[in-house]
Scaffold this motif. Structure first.
Motif, PDB file in Angstrom:
ATOM      1  N   THR A 138       0.869  -1.184   0.000  1.00  0.00           N
ATOM      2  CA  THR A 138       0.000   0.000   0.000  1.00  0.00           C
ATOM      3  C   THR A 138       0.897   1.222   0.000  1.00  0.00           C
ATOM      4  OG1 THR A 138      -1.727  -1.152   1.246  1.00  0.00           O
ATOM      5  CG2 THR A 138      -1.786   1.258   1.251  1.00  0.00           C
ATOM      6  N   LEU A 140       1.382   5.213   0.387  1.00  0.00           N
ATOM      7  CA  LEU A 140       0.712   6.338   1.051  1.00  0.00           C
ATOM      8  C   LEU A 140       1.613   7.568   1.026  1.00  0.00           C
ATOM      9  CD1 LEU A 140      -0.538   4.301   4.142  1.00  0.00           C
ATOM     10  CD2 LEU A 140      -1.919   4.993   2.178  1.00  0.00           C
ATOM     11  N   THR A 382     -10.446   9.660   8.691  1.00  0.00           N
ATOM     12  CA  THR A 382      -9.718   8.387   8.658  1.00  0.00           C
ATOM     13  C   THR A 382      -9.654   7.761   7.265  1.00  0.00           C
ATOM     14  OG1 THR A 382     -11.775   7.317   9.371  1.00  0.00           O
ATOM     15  CG2 THR A 382     -10.160   7.812  11.073  1.00  0.00           C
ATOM     16  N   ARG A 387      -4.354  10.790   6.168  1.00  0.00           N
ATOM     17  CA  ARG A 387      -4.561  10.221   7.500  1.00  0.00           C
ATOM     18  C   ARG A 387      -4.013   8.788   7.555  1.00  0.00           C
ATOM     19  NH1 ARG A 387      -8.045  10.640  11.895  1.00  0.00           N
ATOM     20  NH2 ARG A 387      -7.318   9.091  13.410  1.00  0.00           N
ATOM     21  N   GLN A 388      -4.212   8.025   6.506  1.00  0.00           N
ATOM     22  CA  GLN A 388      -3.693   6.655   6.474  1.00  0.00           C
ATOM     23  C   GLN A 388      -2.172   6.655   6.544  1.00  0.00           C
ATOM     24  OE1 GLN A 388      -5.416   5.089   2.887  1.00  0.00           O
ATOM     25  NE2 GLN A 388      -7.417   4.728   3.804  1.00  0.00           N
ATOM     26  N   SER A 389      -1.545   7.616   5.846  1.00  0.00           N
ATOM     27  CA  SER A 389      -0.093   7.743   5.901  1.00  0.00           C
ATOM     28  C   SER A 389       0.356   8.095   7.315  1.00  0.00           C
ATOM     29  CB  SER A 389       0.374   8.820   4.915  1.00  0.00           C
ATOM     30  OG  SER A 389       1.759   9.028   5.007  1.00  0.00           O
ATOM     31  N   ASP A 391      -1.194   7.488  10.150  1.00  0.00           N
ATOM     32  CA  ASP A 391      -1.403   6.349  11.049  1.00  0.00           C
ATOM     33  C   ASP A 391      -0.369   5.253  10.814  1.00  0.00           C
ATOM     34  OD1 ASP A 391      -3.543   7.653  12.161  1.00  0.00           O
ATOM     35  OD2 ASP A 391      -5.072   6.558  11.019  1.00  0.00           O
TER      36      ASP A 391
END
Length: 716
Positions: A138, A140, A382, A387-389, A391
């Motif tokens: 993934t 990000l 989220t 935001r994913q990066s 987290d």
């Protein structure tokens, strides 16, 4: 930062990152995935907008001792990504892997601010990174690589305009007339926002600048046109004037109020330039320029368009309905909802005043706990990439890696291995430091950079305390070198502190300006004081509600976000400037009507009730329109725009309906005739601005009387 640009240029650009995350229970450093990431590194560094030099010594050779001193210190939760195993293994430049092996992070620097790069530059970099998805990773990118200059008007903003159109239709009673304020407002913001985009080629401005100008320009443009158009209609209905005469007289009376209302908005916005932050000054001046255009359009283009409409300003059906009402109420007092509301307030003004002050005081309490900063990716929704990066970095390396600090150490002599080690160990011993990673050394060896990783996120109080601790003179003495702290996190903290410190002086300046302008307009001591105190309640309540919603997270799901965070650092300043101007608009429209009623023979409380009745309809319509326009920006994706839209919409709601239409009539009724008291010596000094157009009306009436006295045929 200026020092770095001179001595270590490769360290002064914008630092960005791309995070690679393996599926749950898997690692990123398998042979296939390592090869994919290595290819991404090669592709990314082929870009003309990525700094090619890797952090070393600015071009000089690094001796073995210095190379050893450049090793990270502290709680380092990362390791370099290696290709191959054993003696043949090599390090993949700029890529580190978390200790659990699930997350890898590529860090590199751009040659300029991402928004200043040519169109498509960051998109090409992201596209190169996304090729690693073929290896089951993934990808990000950090928020700096994905931010885009969005169109300022979208579907949600258009909903606000539709509501404004409905309100105009109800208020003006004609689809033709309802379109006039919308048309002139769109022309005004088209010129204002278009000019902002044109100026952006020669003046640096943020993406917020045209959006703020759009917000304010639409709101005031519609309201000013509504005020003049409504006055023209009332003159036709109440005085029986011809359309062209009514339009001219409306501009001569209501137009004066529009001019001074616009002036208060321009003054309050322009006052933001005293703070000395360039981007804020640009935002304020562009918005003020858009308001000036809105006023000019309302005083020139609008009357011309109304001239085309002519006698159709009021339909025959509306004339018949108004004549019927006048016949039923020959005394001229139509007891509608506005009259009953004002009479109810006038019966118990003291209780109403105390109730409003207590209510707004309670709503303002969260304001005392407001934390100011710029939103980080950690407060994004989220489901977003940024935001994913955030987290993933937090899970793999710790939250502090999302907001690292850049420390610059400098000395008169070359630092050498001993100096670098001393600085590194001193920094690692500071509270709330998770890791210290030496970066680059200048060619002359007298300047070195260190990435200091906090143990918390970029907006945490401990990170703010850490910045102050790193700047303490005692720490520099211990390290044996001069220390300076920069980087995005430190810059945001510094700017928030400057803006926070400037809030009280700015409000004080606004209060003084408010007193002076309102003193000139209303020729009263009481009216300016009560109007200004009412504004203080408005701004406190608006900021209190904004804190409760965005910082504490109350009702957050209702407004389309899932993570609370600090309040936008420049929001209190910019909202104070805007709300002051808009609050004085309502004060001008409402109290000028009360003064006009007082001048025409309604004393004390009777003047308050009659004036309120005359202005309430247009003030309610104007407020609903402004709330609708600003609310359209609440449900966008950008956290900054969302906060500004809410603060303005809620502030207008409170100011128009609670302060101006409830508290002000109450305090005016309490004072009665004394509300218009002015010392004789001050009365002689102050110029009579005649905002209500009373002198104009008397002059026109005198000329009409003279014409009636003339014998038939005398004019020939």
């Amino acid at each position: 930062m200026d020092q770095l640009e001179q001595e270590i240029p490769s360290s002064s650009g914008t630092s960005v990152s791309v995070v690679f995350e393996a599926p749950e229970g898997q690692r990123v450093d398998t042979a296939e995935r390592t090869a994919a990431i290595e290819q991404v590194v090669k592709d990314v560094h082929t870009s003309d907008y990525v700094v090619k030099e890797q952090a070393s010594d600015g071009g000089g050779k690094v001796d073995a001792d210095l190379q050893k001193a450049m090793a990270p210190a502290g709680d380092v939760t990362m390791q370099p990504l290696m290709t191959g195993k054993g003696p043949d293994a090599t390090v993949v430049d700029g890529v580190t892997v978390s200790t659990n092996g699930r997350v890898a992070m590529l860090q590199f620097q751009l040659t300029d601010n991402p928004m200043a790069l040519p169109g498509g530059a960051t998109d090409a970099i992201v596209a190169s990174a996304e090729k690693a998805q073929d290896a089951g990773l993934t990808v990000l990118p950090s928020s700096e690589l994905t931010q885009k200059l969005e169109s300022p008007i979208g579907a949600k903003e258009i909903v606000g305009l539709v509501i404004a159109a409905i309100v105009l239709l109800i208020t003006l009673g004609s689809l033709r007339l309802a379109g006039m304020p919308l048309l002139t407002a769109i022309v005004g913001v088209g010129v204002g926002v278009g000019s902002a985009y044109a100026l952006s080629s020669v003046i640096d401005m943020t993406s917020m600048t045209p959006i703020l100008a759009l917000m304010i320009g639409l709101a005031v443009g519609i309201d000013y046109a509504l005020f003049i158009t409504n006055r023209a209609r009332r003159l036709i209905l109440d005085k029986g004037l011809a359309a062209h005469e009514a339009v001219g007289r409306a501009v001569g009376t209501a137009g004066s109020a529009v001019f001074f209302a616009g002036l208060t908005v321009v003054v309050s916005l322009s006052g933001l330039s005293i703070i000395g932050i360039s981007f804020l000054t640009t935002m304020a001046l562009v918005a003020a320029g858009t308001v000036i255009i809105a006023v000019l359009v309302a005083l020139t283009l609008l009357p011309a368009l109304l001239g085309f409409v002519g006698e159709r300003l009021v339909t025959p059906k509306q004339r018949e309905k108004n004549a019927s009402k006048a016949a039923q109420h020959p005394e001229g007092a139509v007891h509608g909802p506005a009259t009953r509301w004002a009479q109810g307030i006038a019966k118990r003004p003291a209780w109403v005043t105390v109730g409003v002050v207590v209510l707004l005081g309670a709503l303002a309490v969260p304001f005392t706990k407001m934390d100011l900063n710029l939103p980080s990716s950690g407060t994004a929704n989220t489901g977003t990439v940024e935001r994913q990066s955030y987290d993933a970095v937090t899970a793999g390396f710790g939250e502090g890696f999302n907001g690292p600090l850049l420390v610059v150490a400098s000395d008169d002599d070359a630092l050498g291995a001993k100096g670098v080690t001393s600085v590194k160990e001193t920094l690692a011993d500071v509270d709330h430091v998770s890791a210290v990673i030496p970066g680059a050394v200048s060619a002359d060896g007298r300047t070195a950079t260190f990435t200091v990783v906090p143990d918390a996120g970029p907006t945490a109080q401990s990170t703010i305390d850490l910045v102050h601790a790193l700047r303490a003179p005692a720490l520099a003495a211990t390290a044996g070198s001069d220390l300076g702290v920069t980087g995005v996190t430190a810059m945001n903290i510094d700017m928030s502190k400057v803006l926070s410190d400037a809030l009280i002086p700015y409000v004080a300046i606004i209060v003084v300006i408010s007193l002076v302008i309102l003193l000139l307009v209303f020729r009263s001591i009481y009216v300016p004081v009560t109007a200004t105190l009412g504004f203080v309640l408005t701004i406190g309540t608006s900021m209190g509600a904004t804190t409760a919603l965005f910082q504490w997270g109350w009702l957050k799901s209702l407004f389309g976000f899932d993570t609370a965070g600090p309040v936008l650092s420049f929001l209190p300043i910019i909202v104070t400037g805007i709300l002051y101007g808009l609050a004085m608009d309502y004060q001008m429209f409402l109290v000028s009507s009360m003064r006009e009623s007082h001048v025409h023979g309604h004393p004390g409380v009777a003047g308050v009730v009659d004036g309120f009745r005359g202005a309430a309809r247009v003030v309610v319509a104007a407020a609903i329109i402004m709330i609708s326009v600003f609310s359209g920006f609440i449900f966008g994706d950008d956290t900054m725009i969302k906060q500004i839209g809410f603060a303005l919409a809620f502030g207008i709601l409170i100011d128009a309906f609670v302060v101006r239409m409830t508290l002000i009539p109450a305090v005016m009724a309490l004072a009665g005739e004394k509300a218009w008291w002015l010392p004789k010596w001050l009365d002689k000094i102050l110029p009579n601005l005649d905002v209500e157009g009373d002198k104009l009306v008397k002059r026109l009436e005198a000329k009409a009387a003279e014409r009636e006295k003339e014998p038939v045929g005398a004019s020939a």
